[in-house]
Write an enzyme that holds these catalytic residues in place. Sequence first.
Site, mmCIF file in Angstrom:
data_model
loop_
_atom_site.group_PDB
_atom_site.id
_atom_site.type_symbol
_atom_site.label_atom_id
_atom_site.label_comp_id
_atom_site.label_asym_id
_atom_site.label_seq_id
_atom_site.Cartn_x
_atom_site.Cartn_y
_atom_site.Cartn_z
ATOM 1 N N HIS A 167 7.005 -7.942 -20.061
ATOM 2 C CA HIS A 167 6.407 -6.789 -20.727
ATOM 3 C C HIS A 167 5.495 -6.060 -19.739
ATOM 4 C CE1 HIS A 167 6.621 -8.851 -24.964
ATOM 5 N NE2 HIS A 167 7.776 -8.919 -24.313
ATOM 6 N N GLU A 223 2.612 -4.654 -20.215
ATOM 7 C CA GLU A 223 1.199 -4.988 -20.401
ATOM 8 C C GLU A 223 0.857 -6.317 -19.715
ATOM 9 O OE1 GLU A 223 3.012 -2.851 -23.861
ATOM 10 O OE2 GLU A 223 3.430 -4.778 -22.924
ATOM 11 N N CYS A 233 1.645 -7.103 -27.853
ATOM 12 C CA CYS A 233 2.031 -8.295 -28.603
ATOM 13 C C CYS A 233 0.944 -9.363 -28.366
ATOM 14 C CB CYS A 233 3.394 -8.793 -28.138
ATOM 15 S SG CYS A 233 3.392 -9.568 -26.493
ATOM 16 N N CYS A 249 0.610 -10.409 -24.637
ATOM 17 C CA CYS A 249 0.013 -9.396 -23.771
ATOM 18 C C CYS A 249 -1.463 -9.167 -24.095
ATOM 19 C CB CYS A 249 0.804 -8.100 -23.870
ATOM 20 S SG CYS A 249 2.482 -8.254 -23.209
#
Length: 159
Positions: A55, A57, A85, A88
């Site tokens: 991801h 992030e 999420c 993250c």
Amino acid sequence: MITATDKEYLKRAVGLAKKALEAGDEPFGSVLVSNDGDVLYEDHNHVSSGDQTQHPEFAIARWAALYLKNEERSQATVYTSGEHCPMCASAHAFVGLGRIVYASSSKQLRQWKQEWGVQAGNVKGLAIQDVVHQIEVDGPDEELSEQVRLLHEQKHKSK
């Protein structure tokens, strides 16, 4: 509160989400901005590689841990197309990054997927504040969340 300046960085994050979708990936994009307004790092999802931890992030948190001093991290802002999420959000907190501004929320994404008949994933879609403490969070943005919805709809209806 999301300012006009915030909105410009959010548009950049949504543009990265579109780039991810065009590359065959999940449409998420994020931008790390210094206290002075300089873009320090940006990326989009790379989960199509098979590694579901890729991801943007999370990549930002790892990059910041390597290249920024603690004070720089705490004063930086992460702009992202979708709310972090839990993985993250935790990484963000662990490395001491500052404010988070997002275009669309985890709640919105869950609702959209339900409308499209997409099965929920294996991780609870918690709000950032349900995962971490003492981080300033702003979002969603009404206009940009609609753009994000269209990107996710394109991804999920093309399957």
